[in-house]
Design a protein around this motif. Sequence first.
Motif, PDB file in Angstrom:
ATOM      1  N   CYS A 245      -6.100  -0.648   3.622  1.00  0.00           N
ATOM      2  CA  CYS A 245      -5.114  -1.499   4.060  1.00  0.00           C
ATOM      3  C   CYS A 245      -4.316  -0.871   5.208  1.00  0.00           C
ATOM      4  O   CYS A 245      -3.685  -1.268   5.929  1.00  0.00           O
ATOM      5  CB  CYS A 245      -4.351  -1.816   2.560  1.00  0.00           C
ATOM      6  SG  CYS A 245      -2.888  -2.806   2.663  1.00  0.00           S
TER       7      CYS A 245
ATOM      8  N   GLY B  14      -3.183   1.580  -1.429  1.00  0.00           N
ATOM      9  CA  GLY B  14      -4.242   0.843  -1.520  1.00  0.00           C
ATOM     10  C   GLY B  14      -5.218   0.665  -1.035  1.00  0.00           C
ATOM     11  O   GLY B  14      -5.046   1.091   0.002  1.00  0.00           O
TER      12      GLY B  14
ATOM     13  N   SER C 249       1.030  -1.200   0.071  1.00  0.00           N
ATOM     14  CA  SER C 249       0.048  -0.105   0.254  1.00  0.00           C
ATOM     15  C   SER C 249       0.718   0.924  -0.238  1.00  0.00           C
ATOM     16  O   SER C 249       0.284   1.959  -0.735  1.00  0.00           O
ATOM     17  CB  SER C 249      -1.124   0.295   1.451  1.00  0.00           C
ATOM     18  OG  SER C 249      -2.013   1.422   1.582  1.00  0.00           O
TER      19      SER C 249
ATOM     20  N   SER D  87      -3.831  -6.316  -0.860  1.00  0.00           N
ATOM     21  CA  SER D  87      -3.970  -4.936  -1.123  1.00  0.00           C
ATOM     22  C   SER D  87      -3.198  -4.757  -2.717  1.00  0.00           C
ATOM     23  O   SER D  87      -2.325  -4.806  -3.506  1.00  0.00           O
ATOM     24  CB  SER D  87      -2.184  -4.789  -0.304  1.00  0.00           C
ATOM     25  OG  SER D  87      -2.035  -2.934  -1.115  1.00  0.00           O
TER      26      SER D  87
ATOM     27  N   GLN E  62      -7.450  -3.396   0.304  1.00  0.00           N
ATOM     28  CA  GLN E  62      -7.445  -4.411   0.778  1.00  0.00           C
ATOM     29  C   GLN E  62      -8.978  -4.861  -0.013  1.00  0.00           C
ATOM     30  O   GLN E  62      -9.938  -5.011   1.103  1.00  0.00           O
ATOM     31  CB  GLN E  62      -7.051  -4.483   1.754  1.00  0.00           C
ATOM     32  CG  GLN E  62      -6.997  -5.897   2.622  1.00  0.00           C
ATOM     33  CD  GLN E  62      -6.748  -5.947   4.197  1.00  0.00           C
ATOM     34  OE1 GLN E  62      -6.216  -6.832   3.971  1.00  0.00           O
ATOM     35  NE2 GLN E  62      -7.147  -5.269   4.861  1.00  0.00           N
TER      36      GLN E  62
END
Length: 531
Positions: free
Chosen positions: A442, A505, A191, A493, A507
Amino acid sequence: MLTRSLLTRRSITLHDKYTRTISTWNQAIDNVQMHNGRLNAFVAVTERSILEDLGNQSVERQQQGTSLSPLDGAPIGIKDNFCTKTLPTTCGSKILEGFVSPYDATVVQHLKHSGAIIMGKTNMDGFGMGSANVFSYYGVAINPHDKEKNPTNKRRVAGGSSGGSAAAVASGMCVAALGSDTGGSVRLPASYCGVVGYKPSYGRCSRHGLVTYANSLDTVGILAQDVNMARLVFDTISDYDIKDPTSMTNEFRKRIDHEDQVLASRWAKSDDLSGLIVGIPQEYYVDPLSETVIEFWRRGIRFFRERGASIVPVSLPMTQSALSAYFTIALAEASSNLARYDGVRYGQRSTKDREEEDEFLYADTRAEGFGSEVKRRIMLGTHILTAGTYDKNFLPAQKARRLVQQDFDRVFIQPNLLHDQEYNSLFDKEGEGRVHLLLTPCAMSPALTIDECLPESDMHDDQSSNKHNRAVDTYVNDVMTVPASLAGIPAISVPSGESNGLPIGLQLLSQYGYDQFLLEIANVFSSSTKY
């Protein structure tokens, strides 16, 4: 059943796409020379002459049509806690400085047999203990997206503990890298650095040759430039291994692969996600979550809705107990696992002058060899395992872990095939609030500075402006990732854009064993980072 022939056909298609990328192994070599001094992503690099020889062999095989696999010639990084017999394996710690394993980890063997080129070993927090790669014996891994000429302590971190792998992929030093994910150590740096970070289901990839942090949580992870490259690596390293007692058996793989592929095929190679149900867990909306991340989360929700998916709010009530349960279990297991590094059987001995039978050899060796964070976690883990605390803290943490797993089983439409029909019948799969996957943040924020990631005890006087950052504060960074680790479910991610030049990012998580389904949806999700 997801047969080998099907995997091969899919890989050939992907190979056509990546032929040009993989043939640029020489550019990866140049990138290591240009960028590694600044980023500190690799702590050991394969000799250039060896890399060039391997690359030329791969080019020759491609020209002759005899490539070993779709990864033939792909430059790959290996996190420093995977055993390799040609490069040191130090786990980012002084206590293992210079140690070279007599064998390769099983996943490293798979990569070598596929023709992948091992570029070197990547930086990491000591023994995987950290969220920012600031606890490495070799120094901090720097985020490639940090373009500013800031003072050292103001540089942006790559995340941890697989920060070196993330930085190496993000800067083009390799197209993919292995990492290990115990509580988010692949997904968090992914991320921060704007790459894909994939944690497969527990047991999918062999851990033989992965130096252990916490046995019941450690998972081989993959960092890659995009989802398809992550899938190529996953297809290469995901096999049963008799040397790993936690490895998913072939019989079980066949059973779960069939269910996985049936679900994945519903949305294969299509931007139309009609019929897909995406859950948004309310417990992931926590106070420390930055407004920037919240906005990207909303964009992600809008992305799925615009492509026909249904968005459903869900509740995972045990999420609030996941972080404390995770650290209780992980530190207890780490304390036990790291007891072997005593300077007698494993690791460097103390350098102090002493008599041969000095009674302080053991204590001095561990005090000198382990970094501050490793020592902190060993002491906490040892305390957890004491008689009174074990009953008061460790056993309740294991119970909380089971409840976290049940939370996921309750919200996913897919049954958990680890359990029998009677167990799965406890959850009404046709009721409201059932989903195919979950979408969450994330990380709590974009990449932090080094200063923001150091606990007070590790800060110098000139870093006093952030002395409110205690060690416990740094652990909160894992709050978005540890529930999936406790449950053993797959999570990925996916880069979702940038804010002020720093990646963010999101998730995706799915039911245990549904790895190909998750990768299929993640690939659609990653097709556009501008919602």
